[in-house]
Design an enzyme around this catalytic site. Structure first.
Site, PDB file in Angstrom:
ATOM      1  N   LYS A  35     -17.446   7.236  26.683  1.00 43.75           N
ATOM      2  CA  LYS A  35     -17.918   7.459  28.054  1.00 43.75           C
ATOM      3  C   LYS A  35     -17.853   8.951  28.386  1.00 43.75           C
ATOM      4  CE  LYS A  35     -13.267   6.533  29.844  1.00 43.75           C
ATOM      5  NZ  LYS A  35     -12.381   5.481  30.368  1.00 43.75           N
ATOM      6  N   TYR A 254      -8.355  39.785  40.873  1.00 41.80           N
ATOM      7  CA  TYR A 254      -8.363  39.406  42.284  1.00 41.80           C
ATOM      8  C   TYR A 254      -6.953  39.327  42.837  1.00 41.80           C
ATOM      9  CZ  TYR A 254     -13.303  38.398  41.964  1.00 41.80           C
ATOM     10  OH  TYR A 254     -14.651  38.515  41.790  1.00 41.80           O
TER      11      TYR A 254
HETATM   12  C1  LIG Z   1     -11.410   5.143  29.318  1.00 38.76           C
HETATM   13  C2  LIG Z   1     -10.961   3.797  28.967  1.00 38.76           C
HETATM   14  C3  LIG Z   1     -10.307   3.544  27.741  1.00 38.76           C
HETATM   15  C4  LIG Z   1      -9.883   4.643  26.788  1.00 38.76           C
HETATM   16  O1  LIG Z   1      -8.650   5.187  27.247  1.00 38.76           O
HETATM   17  P1  LIG Z   1      -7.917   6.367  26.453  1.00 38.76           P
HETATM   18  O2  LIG Z   1      -6.655   6.580  27.219  1.00 38.76           O
HETATM   19  O3  LIG Z   1      -8.812   7.551  26.537  1.00 38.76           O
HETATM   20  O4  LIG Z   1      -7.709   5.882  25.083  1.00 38.76           O
HETATM   21  C5  LIG Z   1     -10.037   2.232  27.419  1.00 38.76           C
HETATM   22  N1  LIG Z   1     -10.354   1.220  28.260  1.00 38.76           N
HETATM   23  C6  LIG Z   1     -10.950   1.427  29.447  1.00 38.76           C
HETATM   24  C7  LIG Z   1     -11.263   0.275  30.334  1.00 38.76           C
HETATM   25  C8  LIG Z   1     -11.262   2.719  29.854  1.00 38.76           C
HETATM   26  O5  LIG Z   1     -11.841   2.926  31.029  1.00 38.76           O
END
Ligand SMILES: *Cc1c(COP(=O)(O)O)cnc(C)c1O
Length: 360
Positions: A35, A254
Site C-alpha cells: 500500500k 534560520y
Molecule cells: C499496513 C498493514 C499491514 C502491514 O503492517 P506492517 O506493520 O507494515 O507490517 C498489515 N495489515 C494491515 C491491515 C495493514 O493495514
C-alpha cells in the site's frame, strides 16, 4: 549535474527481507503489503521484485488499478474494502478481494449485482477498536455473507495493535479474541503484520501480511531487541554543495538556531524538508559522509541543511547519506519524533528514484 537528491532502492535487499518473512513462517502464504506506493518505494518495481508473493495487499481500488494495468494477475486484497457502491464494478472487473469491516459494506454486497462474485475477508475487531466487527457479530455476518450470491470465498482477518512490543500481553489477548470470534467457522485466517511475522508464531495463520519489514525496517519499538536480519531497501542521498569556513560565534540558518562554538567547517547538503527529510531532525540527527557521522546543525530548511564537518575529510559534490545503508532510518525517525513508516511514505515527488536490480 542536476540537484541529485535521490532515493536508491535496493531490490536485492527487498528480496532478502521477503525471504526472511517466508522463512519465519514456512507454513504460511504471504500477502505482501505494498500500500501507499509500496511504503514510498514505487509500487511497480516492488511488485515485480516480490512477484513470488501469493498475493498483494493495498489500501484501496485506486492502488490496485496500476498493478492490474501493469499485468499483475495475483490476488489483490483491498485492506479497507470498498468506500461506496460506485467502486463495485471496478472491483469486480479487477478481481480484487475485499476486507469487510462494517455492516454497511455487507448490506451493500447483499444489494449489489456483480458480473462475478468477489472473495472477502471478514475483519474482526480483536482489540484495536479501529476497524472491524465485534467478535459477537462475526458468526451472524458470516451467515449473511454465505447467503450472498455476490460473495465467493470468506476468510477471517484481524490486526494486532501491540505486536511490536514483545513483552505486552495484549497480543495474547487479541489472539484469544480472534480465535473465539471465528471458532468453528471454515475459512482462511490472516493476523500477522511484520511484528507478528517475526515475534508471534501463534499469529502466523494461513496468510502473513508483512509490510514494513519488507522495506528493511525493524517493526519493534524497543531498542533492546536484537535487530532482525533485515537489510535497508531505501537509501536517501544527496550531495555537499558548499563548505563554509565559519568563525566562532557565527549563527547558522534560520533563526540562527546554531551558534558555532569555535572556528569550524560547515557543510551545506542539498536535501531539506521539501524532499521529505524531517524538519524536526535538525539539531539531533546526523548524516553519513565518507563513512563518518556528521551532526545536522540548526534548522533544516526547505531545500538544504547544514552539517558539522569538524574532523571529516570532505569535498564539494561528496555524496551524503540521509538514511539507509549505514544510517538506520529508525534512528532518524526516533530523533525527529516519528516512525520510519512516516518518513518512507513522505519522500516527495522531486526526489529521483534509482533502482538497483536484485540478482537473479
Ligand atoms: C499496513 C498493514 C499491514 C502491514 O503492517 P506492517 O506493520 O507494515 O507490517 C498489515 N495489515 C494491515 C491491515 C495493514 O493495514
Amino acid at each position: 549535474m542536476s540537484r541529485n537528491t535521490q532515493a536508491i532502492v535496493d531490490l536485492g535487499a527487498l528480496r532478502h527481507n521477503f525471504e526472511l518473512a517466508r522463512r519465519s513462517a514456512p507454513g504460511s502464504r504471504v500477502m505482501a503489503v505494498i500500500k501507499a506506493n509500496a511504503y514510498g518505494h514505487g509500487v511497480l518495481p516492488v511488485a515485480q521484485t516480490l512477484s513470488d508473493a501469493e498475493a498483494f495487499a493495498v489500501t484501496s481500488v485506486e492502488e490496485a488499478l496500476p498493478l492490474r494495468e501493469a499485468g499483475f494477475a495475483q490476488p489483490i486484497v483491498l485492506l479497507q474494502g470498498m468506500y461506496d457502491d460506485s467502486e463495485l464494478s471496478l472491483i469486480g472487473r479487477l478481481g480484487c478481494e475485499l476486507v469487510l469491516h462494517s455492516l454497511w459494506q455487507v448490506e451493500l454486497l447483499e444489494r449489489a449485482s456483480l458480473s462475478r462474485p468477489v472473495a472477502v475477508w471478514l475483519k474482526v475487531d480483536s482489540g484495536m477498536h479501529r476497524l472491524g466487527f465485534d467478535p459477537a457479530l462475526v458468526r451472524p455476518m458470516y451467515e449473511r455473507l454465505r447467503a450472498c450470491n455476490t460473495v465467493d470465498r470468506i476468510g477471517f482477518l484481524t490486526h494486532l495493535a501491540a505486536a511490536d512490543d514483545r513483552d505486552s500481553d495484549y497480543t495474547e489477548f487479541q489472539l484469544r479474541e480472534f480465535e473465539r470470534a471465528c471458532a468453528g467457522l471454515p475459512g482462511e485466517r490472516s493476523i500477522a503484520n511484520s511484528a507478528g511475522v517475526l515475534a508471534w508464531p501463534r499469529a502466523h495463520g494461513d496468510w502473513l501480511r508483512p509490510g514494513v519489514m519488507l522495506y528493511g525496517v525493524s517493526p519493534f519499538a524497543d531498542g533492546r531487541d536484537e535487530r532482525p536480519d533485515l537489510r535497508p531497501v531505501m537509501t536517501l542521498q544527496s550531495r555537499l554543495v558548499a563548505i563554509n569556513a565559519c568563525r566562532r560565534g557565527d549563527r547558522l540558518g534560520y533563526a540562527g538556531a546554531y551558534t558555532c562554538p569555535e572556528n569550524m567547517a560547515v557543510g551545506i547538503v542539498t536535501a531539506g524538508y521539501a524532499d521529505g527529510y524531517p524538519r524536526h531532525a535538525g539539531a539531533k540527527a546526523s548524516v553519513l559522509l565518507n563513512g563518518r557521522r556528521c551532526p545536522v546543525l540548526g534548522r533544516v530548511s526547505m531545500d538544504m541543511l547544514c552539517v558539522d564537518l569538524r574532523g571529516v575529510e570532505a569535498r564539494i559534490h561528496d555524496p551524503v547519506t540521509l538514511w539507509g545503508e549505514g544510517l538506520p532510518i529508525e534512528e532518524v525517525a526516533e530523533l525527529s519524533g516519528t516512525i520510519a513508516y512516516e518518513l518512507l511514505t513522505k519522500v516527495t515527488g522531486r526526489v529521483r528514484f534509482e533502482y538497483r536490480e536484485a540478482e537473479a
